[in-house]
Write a protein that holds these residues in place. Structure first.
Motif, PDB file in Angstrom:
ATOM      1  N   ASP A   1       1.509   9.619   5.078  1.00  0.00           N
ATOM      2  CA  ASP A   1       1.079   8.510   5.926  1.00  0.00           C
ATOM      3  C   ASP A   1      -0.434   8.332   5.840  1.00  0.00           C
ATOM      4  OD1 ASP A   1       2.070   6.558   7.925  1.00  0.00           O
ATOM      5  OD2 ASP A   1       0.677   7.597   9.247  1.00  0.00           O
ATOM      6  N   VAL A   2      -1.170   9.436   5.844  1.00  0.00           N
ATOM      7  CA  VAL A   2      -2.626   9.362   5.690  1.00  0.00           C
ATOM      8  C   VAL A   2      -2.988   8.726   4.349  1.00  0.00           C
ATOM      9  CG1 VAL A   2      -4.707  10.758   5.390  1.00  0.00           C
ATOM     10  CG2 VAL A   2      -3.107  11.287   7.239  1.00  0.00           C
ATOM     11  N   ALA A   3      -2.292   9.141   3.295  1.00  0.00           N
ATOM     12  CA  ALA A   3      -2.566   8.573   1.973  1.00  0.00           C
ATOM     13  C   ALA A   3      -2.265   7.074   1.941  1.00  0.00           C
ATOM     14  CB  ALA A   3      -1.740   9.309   0.917  1.00  0.00           C
ATOM     15  N   MET A   4      -1.182   6.674   2.606  1.00  0.00           N
ATOM     16  CA  MET A   4      -0.831   5.253   2.615  1.00  0.00           C
ATOM     17  C   MET A   4      -1.926   4.425   3.296  1.00  0.00           C
ATOM     18  SD  MET A   4       2.479   3.367   4.305  1.00  0.00           S
ATOM     19  CE  MET A   4       1.878   3.634   5.962  1.00  0.00           C
TER      20      MET A   4
ATOM     21  N   SER B   1       0.858  -1.184   0.000  1.00  0.00           N
ATOM     22  CA  SER B   1       0.000   0.000   0.000  1.00  0.00           C
ATOM     23  C   SER B   1       0.890   1.229   0.000  1.00  0.00           C
ATOM     24  CB  SER B   1      -0.908   0.006   1.235  1.00  0.00           C
ATOM     25  OG  SER B   1      -1.764  -1.115   1.232  1.00  0.00           O
ATOM     26  N   ILE B   2       0.616   2.158  -0.918  1.00  0.00           N
ATOM     27  CA  ILE B   2       1.513   3.296  -1.143  1.00  0.00           C
ATOM     28  C   ILE B   2       0.715   4.592  -1.043  1.00  0.00           C
ATOM     29  CG2 ILE B   2       3.088   4.402  -2.780  1.00  0.00           C
ATOM     30  CD1 ILE B   2       3.620   1.676  -3.993  1.00  0.00           C
ATOM     31  N   GLY B   3       1.267   5.542  -0.288  1.00  0.00           N
ATOM     32  CA  GLY B   3       0.668   6.868  -0.169  1.00  0.00           C
ATOM     33  C   GLY B   3       1.580   7.926  -0.751  1.00  0.00           C
ATOM     34  N   VAL B   4       1.000   8.922  -1.420  1.00  0.00           N
ATOM     35  CA  VAL B   4       1.763   9.978  -2.100  1.00  0.00           C
ATOM     36  C   VAL B   4       1.296  11.335  -1.587  1.00  0.00           C
ATOM     37  CG1 VAL B   4       2.394  10.988  -4.321  1.00  0.00           C
ATOM     38  CG2 VAL B   4       1.963   8.522  -4.155  1.00  0.00           C
ATOM     39  N   ALA B   5       2.262  12.197  -1.274  1.00  0.00           N
ATOM     40  CA  ALA B   5       1.958  13.579  -0.902  1.00  0.00           C
ATOM     41  C   ALA B   5       3.046  14.474  -1.468  1.00  0.00           C
ATOM     42  CB  ALA B   5       1.859  13.734   0.610  1.00  0.00           C
TER      43      ALA B   5
END
Length: 679
Positions: A349-352, A328-332
């Motif tokens: 971290d929220v996006a992940m 699972s990957i989050g991007v900002a």
């Protein structure tokens, strides 16, 4: 050790050893002088000391006794207690003793030894030599009668002392030099080792010991520098956070050694796929970060994240076991989502966790998914306030009618109503009549207008307010049923329960009390629970559903088809109704009929046949047009609800369910341009 310290140590050693040698030489000289005095005492009697007169015979004996000391003995003088000269081996004496030394020798019986310089042959052309002058007591028959002044040649001893001191100095200096060299080498070696260890520690402090990747500390440093440059140049910085899905299961199943091996392989693949300017770091556990110091747009950052996800496509070989792993990957990005390093890390971290929760693989930060964003925190505070108003006199709640109130619905007791229940009809596809209603909660926010439940219900679930919302929904729905019952209407109402509500029997007690308080038959109340919630904790939820069913409350499985309920589970569940998820309904087309052998129609028909074989009623959600309604009827679906019939309306806006089709009854009700999300 410094050179000055070594010199001080060497000087101290030389002085100390030289002093020891000199004192030893004096002791030897005193011993020799006392021996001479003993021999002299054999030749002289006590009467001679008393008369201070030595006869020729005694003188001759005395000289005979001293004959053996001619080589070292320079002079011998015998003094009486009064300081009279009794004997002098040479005529150069002044005839007067050293009073202090004589007194020390006779009265204190203590020898006094001194090294003096003896001059021979006069001041001009004479010679000098070192002699040892010793005053030692003369004892005859145990009685001190005088003192002997013994002068011994000390030249050889002085030379020996000088040579000894020189030797000692050389040895000490050489030893200290060797010691210094050894210590210097030891210190140098230790210093190099300490320096190497310090460098290793510094390197380890910035690198992960397992994978060799930069750690959180180094990432924070590089991230801070990149953000400073971005602020100066007006560029963009991207941050990608990822973790390995089900890593704990891998550790528990295969062991921590295999888990570590997997992390090493993940690190190696990440290094290979990234650009030279990018930085990949391990934050701890199974969590990694990728710093994108130069990224042109959010889309570019997302594409790179997709490339990172691609490295997990091929299986990881652990020992001889090929293992497929997902991530699972989050991007900002900065400045799009954050202004500083801390905020950027939090947004990523929220996006992940958004990607993990919704199984998206890759997710870009969205404020709507940020449960801790300031806007959502404000909204949560407003929800607390609205529910608090309800609990203190029921102010702030619309749609909860007071017992005995007239009309088809109830408004709040004041003009500040916020929470409302809207009701959407469920239509019998065979008769076209209203078969029931689903109660859907709405929030009429004082500044933001009418809010759909998907905006605040997740907040309530995460904060624990969901129980208060459920209490409001059940209380309002049962009170509305009681009012309709007094008006002669007996249309069932369904209320949605979250998984948090049905894991405890408290909700059963609440429903039982409400039905008893308002005198409403249990069969008029339905409860809906999602299939995904049901399969999450069946051991806790099923007993609650059984108690509700025993009470006479109808139980429906909502969003059926997207969970993992097996046929055997469905057979044993205390349910009365299945609600087919809207994604199967919206996918219905003419080509998806069962006769075509493919499409959603086949799936829906299978669900209907399965439910009917278990004696369950089937309801289809999300019906938006007449063609879909007709297709559902042909598939033997029992009931349907959706915007084709009506949107969810307040109780006082619902038409009277006369014995006509609901589509006809709602012909004059305006429909929204697009559906409003419902819960």
């Amino acid at each position: 050790m410094s050179v000055l310290a070594m010199l001080a140590l060497g000087a101290t050693l030389v002085v100390t050893i030289s002093g020891v040698l000199q004192r030893q030489a004096l002791r030897d000289g005193v011993d020799a002088a006392q021996t001479v005095a003993v021999y002299a005492g054999r030749a002289v009697d006590a009467e001679s000391f008393t008369l201070a007169l030595l006869d020729p015979a005694q003188r001759a004996r005395l000289e005979d006794e001293l004959a053996g000391y001619e080589g070292r003995l320079v002079a011998l003088r015998l003094w009486t207690l009064d300081g009279n000269l009794l004997y002098d081996s040479e005529s150069a004496s002044t005839g007067f003793p050293d009073g202090d030394r004589l007194d020390a020798a006779t009265r204190k019986a203590t020898p006094d030894a001194r090294v003096v310089t003896d001059v021979r042959g006069g001041e001009l052309g004479g010679t000098q030599r070192e002699v040892l002058s010793v005053y030692t007591p003369m004892t005859v028959d145990g009685q001190v009668l005088g003192a002997a002044e013994v002068v011994l040649d000390h030249t050889a001893t002085t030379a020996a002392l000088r040579d000894g001191s020189r030797t000692v100095t050389i040895v000490v200096v050489a030893g200290l030099v060797i010691l210094w060299l050894l210590l210097f080498r030891t210190v140098l070696t230790a210093s190099r080792r300490l320096q190497s260890s310090a460098l290793d520690n510094a390197r380890l402090a910035l690198l992960d010991s397992l994978t060799g990747l930069p750690n959180r500390r180094l990432l924070a440093d590089r991230l801070g520098r990149s953000i400073e440059r971005a602020h100066e140049d007006g560029t963009r910085v991207g941050l990608v956070l990822l973790d390995v899905d089900r890593f704990k299961d891998i550790n528990d199943s295969l062991g921590h050694d295999r888990g570590d091996e997997l992390l090493e392989q993940v690190a190696a693949r990440l290094r290979d796929v990234l650009r030279d300017e990018d930085l990949v770091a391990r934050l701890g556990g199974d969590e990694f970060a990728v710093l994108l110091p130069e990224v042109h747009s959010i889309e570019d950052a997302e594409r790179l994240a997709q490339r990172v996800r691609g490295v997990f496509a091929a299986p990881f070989v652990l020992g001889e076991l090929p293992l497929h792993v997902e991530t699972s990957i989050g991007v900002a990005c900065l400045p799009d989502h954050a202004d500083d390093a801390t905020s950027l890390m939090r947004m990523a971290d929220v996006a992940m966790y958004t990607a993990k929760a919704h199984r998206l693989g890759v997710a870009v930060y969205s404020p709507d998914e940020d449960d801790s964003s300031p806007a959502r925190l404000v909204l949560l505070g407003d929800l607390h306030r609205a529910l608090g108003a309800r609990s203190t006199g029921r102010a702030g709640v619309r749609g909860e009618p007071a017992p005995g109130a007239g009309g088809t619905g109830g408004d709040a007791v004041d003009g500040h109503a916020e929470l409302e229940l809207h009701y959407q009809p469920k239509v019998d596809l065979r008769t076209g009549l209203t078969a029931g209603y689903e109660a859907l909660i709405r929030w009429r926010h004082p500044t933001r207008g009418l809010l759909p439940p998907d905006l605040f219900v997740p907040l309530a679930e995460q904060s624990g307010l969901i129980h208060e919302l459920t209490r409001f929904a059940l209380t309002t729905a049962v009170a509305q049923l009681a009012q309709w019952q007094r008006q002669g209407r007996t249309t069932p109402v369904a209320v949605n329960l979250s998984a948090h509500d049905v894991t405890s029997p408290t909700v059963v007690l609440l429903i039982e009390d409400l039905l008893l308080e308002h005198d409403v038959p249990a069969e008029l109340l339905e409860v809906e629970i999602t299939e995904t919630a049901l399969v999450t904790e069946p051991s806790r939820i099923v007993p609650v559903l059984e108690r509700l069913s025993a009470l006479g409350v109808q139980v429906a499985i909502d969003d059926f088809g997207i969970g993992n309920t097996s046929i055997s589970q469905l057979l044993d569940l205390p349910v009365d109704q299945l609600k087919i998820d809207r994604r199967f309904v919206t996918g219905l087309t003419a080509s998806s009929l069962p006769s075509s052998g493919r499409g959603s129609g086949v799936v829906v028909k299978a669900m209907v046949d399965l439910a009917h074989s278990f004696g369950l009623t089937v309801v289809a959600e999300g019906v938006e047009d007449a063609a879909t309604a007709e297709m559902l009827r042909s598939l033997d679906v029992d009931q349907a609800q959706g915007y084709h019939y009506a949107q969810a309306l307040p109780a006082d806006e619902l038409p009277d369910p006369a014995p006509t089709s609901v589509s006809t009854a709602l012909a004059g009700v305006p429909r929204p341009a697009r559906p409003v999300a419902s819960v």
